[in-house]
Motif scaffolding. Structure first.
Motif, PDB file in Angstrom:
ATOM      1  N   ASP A 104      20.914  76.713 -32.161  1.00 25.74           N
ATOM      2  CA  ASP A 104      21.617  77.302 -33.302  1.00 25.74           C
ATOM      3  C   ASP A 104      21.618  76.348 -34.488  1.00 25.74           C
ATOM      4  O   ASP A 104      21.409  76.756 -35.635  1.00 25.74           O
ATOM      5  CB  ASP A 104      23.065  77.656 -32.930  1.00 25.74           C
ATOM      6  N   CYS A 105      21.853  75.084 -34.213  1.00 23.43           N
ATOM      7  CA  CYS A 105      21.892  74.073 -35.271  1.00 23.43           C
ATOM      8  C   CYS A 105      20.529  73.968 -35.959  1.00 23.43           C
ATOM      9  O   CYS A 105      20.443  73.917 -37.190  1.00 23.43           O
ATOM     10  CB  CYS A 105      22.326  72.728 -34.695  1.00 23.43           C
ATOM     11  N   MET A 106      19.476  73.934 -35.170  1.00 20.03           N
ATOM     12  CA  MET A 106      18.136  73.837 -35.745  1.00 20.03           C
ATOM     13  C   MET A 106      17.802  75.090 -36.559  1.00 20.03           C
ATOM     14  O   MET A 106      17.212  74.990 -37.643  1.00 20.03           O
ATOM     15  CB  MET A 106      17.091  73.626 -34.637  1.00 20.03           C
ATOM     16  N   THR A 107      18.191  76.247 -36.053  1.00 11.90           N
ATOM     17  CA  THR A 107      17.941  77.496 -36.775  1.00 11.90           C
ATOM     18  C   THR A 107      18.671  77.483 -38.113  1.00 11.90           C
ATOM     19  O   THR A 107      18.100  77.829 -39.146  1.00 11.90           O
ATOM     20  CB  THR A 107      18.401  78.705 -35.933  1.00 11.90           C
ATOM     21  N   ARG A 108      19.929  77.069 -38.083  1.00 13.13           N
ATOM     22  CA  ARG A 108      20.703  77.027 -39.329  1.00 13.13           C
ATOM     23  C   ARG A 108      20.158  75.975 -40.286  1.00 13.13           C
ATOM     24  O   ARG A 108      20.155  76.182 -41.500  1.00 13.13           O
ATOM     25  CB  ARG A 108      22.176  76.770 -39.026  1.00 13.13           C
ATOM     26  N   ALA A 109      19.695  74.864 -39.759  1.00 10.99           N
ATOM     27  CA  ALA A 109      19.112  73.826 -40.614  1.00 10.99           C
ATOM     28  C   ALA A 109      17.845  74.350 -41.283  1.00 10.99           C
ATOM     29  O   ALA A 109      17.625  74.112 -42.476  1.00 10.99           O
ATOM     30  CB  ALA A 109      18.819  72.573 -39.800  1.00 10.99           C
ATOM     31  N   GLU A 110      17.021  75.076 -40.527  1.00 12.30           N
ATOM     32  CA  GLU A 110      15.808  75.653 -41.098  1.00 12.30           C
ATOM     33  C   GLU A 110      16.155  76.698 -42.159  1.00 12.30           C
ATOM     34  O   GLU A 110      15.522  76.751 -43.217  1.00 12.30           O
ATOM     35  CB  GLU A 110      14.947  76.275 -39.996  1.00 12.30           C
TER      36      GLU A 110
END
Length: 185
Positions: free
Chosen positions: A71-77
């Motif tokens: 989720d964190c990586m998705t939101r960062a992207e």
């Protein structure tokens, strides 16, 4: 012979007593060892139960951590994409602002010759009565053309807002500048 027999008997009784004492002591030690084994077995069972619960919790936490990282990586992207998009929009707005300034910057100070009188008369018939109004009309046209070229809905909205502001009768350049400043900020 009696003395020897008495001594042998006495020695036998002492040995027998010593063996009985050792046997009692060994039985006591065996009983304590069995009790210790029972207590240790109980502690082991309890520890194994706690280990199973802890292992299960650890597995759930690892799975949650994986989902959280995803989720964190998705939101960062997504944030990066939005930031890049905003940067592109701000660059387009800055370019539009520069083009508007270049195209309309000195329009208030221009004096038109006699060859342009007919154009002014045509403009007067369409509602454009001053040099500032003409410059305003040209600014709207330039921003609208830029919006078409760039396929930018933000610039099209800016052109519409500039056109609406120009019909209000107030200081149009101040309003245009404010509109552009609002879009930049």
């Amino acid at each position: 012979a009696r003395k020897k027999e008495t001594e042998s008997r006495h020695a036998f009784e002492l040995t027998e007593q010593a063996l009985k004492d050792e046997l009692k002591h060994a039985d006591k030690m065996l009983s304590e060892a069995k009790d210790g084994i029972a207590v240790a077995g109980e502690a082991k069972s309890k520890a194994e139960g706690e280990l199973a619960v802890t292992s299960k919790d650890l597995a759930a936490d690892i799975e949650s951590l994986g989902e959280l990282r995803h989720d964190c990586m998705t939101r960062a992207e997504d944030f990066e994409a939005e930031t890049k998009s905003r940067g592109e929009e701000l660059a387009a707005i800055a370019k539009a602002k520069e083009i508007i300034k270049d195209s309309v910057g000195g329009a208030e100070d221009l004096s038109y010759g006699l060859s342009q009188v007919s154009l002014l008369q045509t403009a007067t018939a369409s509602g454009i009565t001053t040099k500032a109004a003409l410059a305003q009309f040209e600014a709207v046209r330039i921003v609208r053309d830029l919006a078409r070229q760039q396929h930018s809905s933000a610039l099209a909205q800016l052109a519409a807002r500039i056109g609406a502001a120009s019909h209000s009768g107030e200081d149009q350049f101040a309003k245009v500048k404010a509109l552009i400043q609002d879009m930049i900020e």
